[in-house]
Every structure is written in C-alpha cells, then in structure tokens.
Design a protein around this motif. Structure first.
Motif, mmCIF file in Angstrom:
data_model
loop_
_atom_site.group_PDB
_atom_site.id
_atom_site.type_symbol
_atom_site.label_atom_id
_atom_site.label_comp_id
_atom_site.label_asym_id
_atom_site.label_seq_id
_atom_site.Cartn_x
_atom_site.Cartn_y
_atom_site.Cartn_z
ATOM 1 N N LYS A 28 3.538 3.154 2.823
ATOM 2 C CA LYS A 28 4.839 3.037 2.427
ATOM 3 C C LYS A 28 5.433 4.607 2.524
ATOM 4 C CE LYS A 28 6.150 0.238 -0.886
ATOM 5 N NZ LYS A 28 6.492 -0.195 -2.237
ATOM 6 N N SER A 29 4.491 5.526 2.136
ATOM 7 C CA SER A 29 4.995 6.861 1.975
ATOM 8 C C SER A 29 5.279 7.364 3.404
ATOM 9 C CB SER A 29 4.215 7.565 1.268
ATOM 10 O OG SER A 29 2.767 7.660 2.030
ATOM 11 N N LYS A 30 4.645 6.922 4.474
ATOM 12 C CA LYS A 30 4.783 7.474 5.790
ATOM 13 C C LYS A 30 6.033 6.568 6.572
ATOM 14 C CE LYS A 30 -0.169 8.409 6.078
ATOM 15 N NZ LYS A 30 -1.334 8.149 6.643
ATOM 16 N N LEU A 31 6.599 5.691 6.240
ATOM 17 C CA LEU A 31 7.686 4.884 6.484
ATOM 18 C C LEU A 31 8.736 5.756 6.979
ATOM 19 C CD1 LEU A 31 7.099 1.198 5.752
ATOM 20 C CD2 LEU A 31 6.227 2.364 7.732
ATOM 21 N N VAL A 32 9.277 6.090 8.145
ATOM 22 C CA VAL A 32 10.700 6.777 8.032
ATOM 23 C C VAL A 32 11.016 6.517 9.506
ATOM 24 C CG1 VAL A 32 10.165 8.903 6.802
ATOM 25 C CG2 VAL A 32 9.532 8.975 9.142
ATOM 26 N N PRO A 33 12.532 6.407 9.727
ATOM 27 C CA PRO A 33 12.830 5.930 10.936
ATOM 28 C C PRO A 33 12.316 6.885 12.249
ATOM 29 C CG PRO A 33 14.719 6.168 9.575
ATOM 30 C CD PRO A 33 13.615 6.575 8.705
ATOM 31 N N GLY A 34 12.083 5.908 13.092
ATOM 32 C CA GLY A 34 11.346 6.843 14.460
ATOM 33 C C GLY A 34 9.864 6.540 14.630
ATOM 34 N N VAL A 35 9.063 6.291 13.572
ATOM 35 C CA VAL A 35 7.628 6.241 13.392
ATOM 36 C C VAL A 35 7.025 4.970 13.953
ATOM 37 C CG1 VAL A 35 5.782 6.026 11.617
ATOM 38 C CG2 VAL A 35 7.344 7.769 11.359
ATOM 39 N N GLU A 36 5.911 4.890 14.663
ATOM 40 C CA GLU A 36 5.311 3.747 15.309
ATOM 41 C C GLU A 36 4.459 3.120 14.469
ATOM 42 O OE1 GLU A 36 4.079 4.208 19.304
ATOM 43 O OE2 GLU A 36 5.954 4.932 20.015
ATOM 44 N N VAL A 37 4.235 1.742 14.091
ATOM 45 C CA VAL A 37 3.766 1.157 13.193
ATOM 46 C C VAL A 37 3.026 -0.026 13.961
ATOM 47 C CG1 VAL A 37 4.870 1.645 11.059
ATOM 48 C CG2 VAL A 37 5.608 -0.402 12.295
ATOM 49 N N GLU A 93 0.700 -1.236 -0.058
ATOM 50 C CA GLU A 93 0.016 -0.173 0.025
ATOM 51 C C GLU A 93 0.921 1.255 0.166
ATOM 52 O OE1 GLU A 93 -0.404 -2.502 2.396
ATOM 53 O OE2 GLU A 93 -2.114 -3.442 1.962
ATOM 54 N N GLU A 94 0.639 2.155 -1.056
ATOM 55 C CA GLU A 94 1.354 3.325 -1.204
ATOM 56 C C GLU A 94 1.275 4.298 0.072
ATOM 57 O OE1 GLU A 94 4.557 4.719 -2.460
ATOM 58 O OE2 GLU A 94 3.760 3.146 -3.785
ATOM 59 N N GLU A 95 0.100 4.402 0.550
ATOM 60 C CA GLU A 95 -0.357 5.376 1.721
ATOM 61 C C GLU A 95 0.500 5.201 2.966
ATOM 62 O OE1 GLU A 95 -3.881 2.794 1.839
ATOM 63 O OE2 GLU A 95 -2.840 4.007 0.262
ATOM 64 N N ARG A 107 4.630 -15.075 10.051
ATOM 65 C CA ARG A 107 4.844 -14.159 9.070
ATOM 66 C C ARG A 107 4.396 -12.618 9.632
ATOM 67 N NH1 ARG A 107 3.891 -16.305 3.241
ATOM 68 N NH2 ARG A 107 1.979 -17.088 3.983
ATOM 69 N N ARG A 108 5.065 -11.812 9.262
ATOM 70 C CA ARG A 108 4.767 -10.442 9.908
ATOM 71 C C ARG A 108 4.381 -9.629 8.782
ATOM 72 N NH1 ARG A 108 9.404 -11.141 13.619
ATOM 73 N NH2 ARG A 108 8.420 -11.566 15.925
ATOM 74 N N LYS A 109 3.461 -8.439 9.027
ATOM 75 C CA LYS A 109 3.112 -7.564 7.869
ATOM 76 C C LYS A 109 2.693 -6.176 8.701
ATOM 77 C CE LYS A 109 0.041 -6.749 4.201
ATOM 78 N NZ LYS A 109 -1.079 -7.224 3.613
ATOM 79 N N ILE A 110 3.240 -4.999 8.074
ATOM 80 C CA ILE A 110 2.601 -3.890 8.606
ATOM 81 C C ILE A 110 1.368 -3.442 8.197
ATOM 82 C CG2 ILE A 110 3.298 -1.402 8.462
ATOM 83 C CD1 ILE A 110 6.611 -2.264 8.023
ATOM 84 N N MET A 111 0.649 -3.164 8.937
ATOM 85 C CA MET A 111 -0.766 -3.022 8.881
ATOM 86 C C MET A 111 -1.279 -1.417 8.660
ATOM 87 S SD MET A 111 -2.056 -5.737 8.059
ATOM 88 C CE MET A 111 -3.675 -5.327 7.731
ATOM 89 N N ARG A 112 -0.690 -0.719 9.469
ATOM 90 C CA ARG A 112 -0.889 0.766 9.565
ATOM 91 C C ARG A 112 0.289 1.711 10.344
ATOM 92 N NH1 ARG A 112 -3.886 2.782 14.072
ATOM 93 N NH2 ARG A 112 -4.343 1.422 15.562
#
Length: 131
Positions: free
Chosen positions: A107-116, A103-105, A124-129
């Motif tokens: 992926k665009s918010k992933l920067v070091p220091g952000v909580e997900v 999901e592009e929305e 297996r793991r997946k980033i949901m939001r």
C-alpha cells in the motif's frame, strides 16, 4: 471458465481451492489411510484469498474439488484514493478499480505511474505486488 475440477488427494500446501464459493490458499493437508470399509480421506485447511477467513473441508481422496483459475496481469496505477485504486491493464488498456491491498508494504508503494501485478480469480481482482 473460472474453476476446474481436480482430485482432492492431489492438492498440496500452497495451492488454491474453492471452499464455500470462496477461493482459498491451502495451508494444511492431512491424509488418512483407507480403512477396512472405506476410502482414504483428505482434510484440507485453507485461508480465504480475499477475506482471510480460515475454512476447512473433509473429502474422499478421489473426490473432485474445484480449483480456481488464476489470471496474472500487469497494470499501471492511475489514481489512488483511500478506498479504491484505479488501474489500467497494460496489455488490453482496460481501466478498472480494485480495493487497496491490506499489506502495508504494498500500500505504501502505490503512487500513480507505478506498475503492479494483479491476480484475477473468479471475476475478482487483487494487487499482489509492486514491480
């Protein structure tokens, strides 16, 4: 324990089921009435959680099907590379890598220091939001 058995007739749209060893999210459930010489059947159409492939199964309504156990956790992004995202679990401080989300929305918010929010399904793991 990564899965648990559930009766096929009790599954609803939006829940998860294991089809061909792959966790899937249910998009359609069709129930047939019991016939003169048989039991009610359930037709389940689901989309793969990790690979987005459409799968379907037909089973008796009282048959047992596997449902994956979902562990949700919060993690902090440590590093982002084009093919991997390095995360640290905020409860256990375990460091691990996951593939970046499609999901592009997100992926665009992933920067070091952000909580997900990370879901772990069947090992297996997946980033949901992004929180």
């Amino acid at each position: 324990m990564s899965t648990r058995p559930v009766e096929a007739g009790s599954l609803k749209v939006g829940s998860f089921v294991v089809i061909d060893g792959e966790p899937c999210k249910i998009v359609e459930v069709e129930k047939s009435k019991p016939g003169k010489h048989g039991s009610a059947k359930v037709r389940i159409v689901a989309i793969g959680f990790f690979d987005n492939v459409k799968r379907s199964i037909v089973a008796p309504a009282d048959a047992r099907v596997e449902v994956p156990v979902i562990n949700k956790s919060t993690a902090q992004v440590l590093a982002v590379t084009p093919d991997m995202v390095q995360l640290m679990d905020l409860s256990t401080y375990e460091v691990y890598e996951v593939p970046p989300p499609q999901e592009e929305e997100i992926k665009s918010k992933l920067v070091p220091g952000v909580e997900v929010e990370v879901w772990e399904i069947m090992g297996r793991r997946k980033i949901m939001r992004v929180k």
